[in-house]
Scaffold this active site. Structure first.
Site, PDB file in Angstrom:
ATOM      1  N   GLY A 131       0.785  -1.212   0.000  1.00 58.69           N
ATOM      2  CA  GLY A 131       0.000   0.000   0.000  1.00 58.69           C
ATOM      3  C   GLY A 131       0.821   1.268   0.000  1.00 58.69           C
ATOM      4  N   GLU A 160       7.434  -0.131  -1.902  1.00 62.80           N
ATOM      5  CA  GLU A 160       7.879  -1.172  -2.816  1.00 62.80           C
ATOM      6  C   GLU A 160       9.069  -1.861  -2.178  1.00 62.80           C
ATOM      7  OE1 GLU A 160       8.840   0.793  -6.495  1.00 62.80           O
ATOM      8  OE2 GLU A 160       6.737   0.776  -7.148  1.00 62.80           O
ATOM      9  N   ASP A 176      -2.277  -6.217  10.970  1.00 64.78           N
ATOM     10  CA  ASP A 176      -2.591  -6.524   9.568  1.00 64.78           C
ATOM     11  C   ASP A 176      -2.117  -7.925   9.191  1.00 64.78           C
ATOM     12  OD1 ASP A 176      -3.661  -6.018   7.046  1.00 64.78           O
ATOM     13  OD2 ASP A 176      -1.812  -5.098   6.297  1.00 64.78           O
TER      14      ASP A 176
END
Length: 166
Positions: free
Chosen positions: A24, A27, A146
């Site tokens: 999100g 990279e 998460d």
């Protein structure tokens, strides 16, 4: 915002290779640590988030919190910093980065996509690794927030590694 991505970071210490992951806000590239002669993964914040104070704080918090942890089921953080890059308009932006343990393997998401559901035995092994990582991080006062198949790596040796504590 388009930038000229660097081919190295930290004055040439980390030579960036191919892109191996995209999330999100960052990279991930495989890289070589030229000082220590080892392969690492470098997570570089996307330029469009580099000026957002909330994302910068999350990125820095991840670096600080995960660097304190030492558990076989958590991806290690080795280094962090910011790299000055030039945009196509000539402006200089500072991109934060994390240098992490490179785990040669696949995400659980990719394994499930190709092979379908895990056997009961394999699911138990993955969950034991994830639960070990979470139990340790919770004892250290760090909550992942998460956990999902895309944030769980399975090394070629079958070791479960939880990543992305951002």
């Amino acid at each position: 915002m388009n930038i000229n991505m660097p081919t190295s970071l930290a004055g040439g210490r980390y030579q960036l290779g191919q892109l191996v992951g995209r999330g999100g806000m960052a990279e991930v590239h495989v890289a070589t640590d030229t000082r220590l002669g080892r392969t690492v993964a470098v997570k570089i914040m996307r330029a469009d988030f580099a000026t957002d104070s909330i994302f910068l704080e999350r990125f820095r918090r991840e670096a600080h919190s995960v660097a304190q942890m030492n558990n076989p089921n958590i991806v290690n953080i080795y280094d962090s910093g910011e790299e000055a890059v030039t945009t196509e308009t000539g402006e200089v932006e500072h991109l934060p980065y994390l240098v992490m343990e490179y785990v040669k393997g696949q995400t659980l998401r990719d394994i499930l996509k190709v092979n379908g559901a895990l056997s009961q035995r394999d699911a138990e092994q993955v969950m034991m690794g994830v639960l070990n990582a979470l139990e340790y991080s919770h004892r250290m006062g760090i909550i992942h927030r998460d956990i999902k198949p895309g944030n769980i790596m399975i090394s070629e040796q079958g070791v479960v590694k939880v990543m992305d504590f951002g």
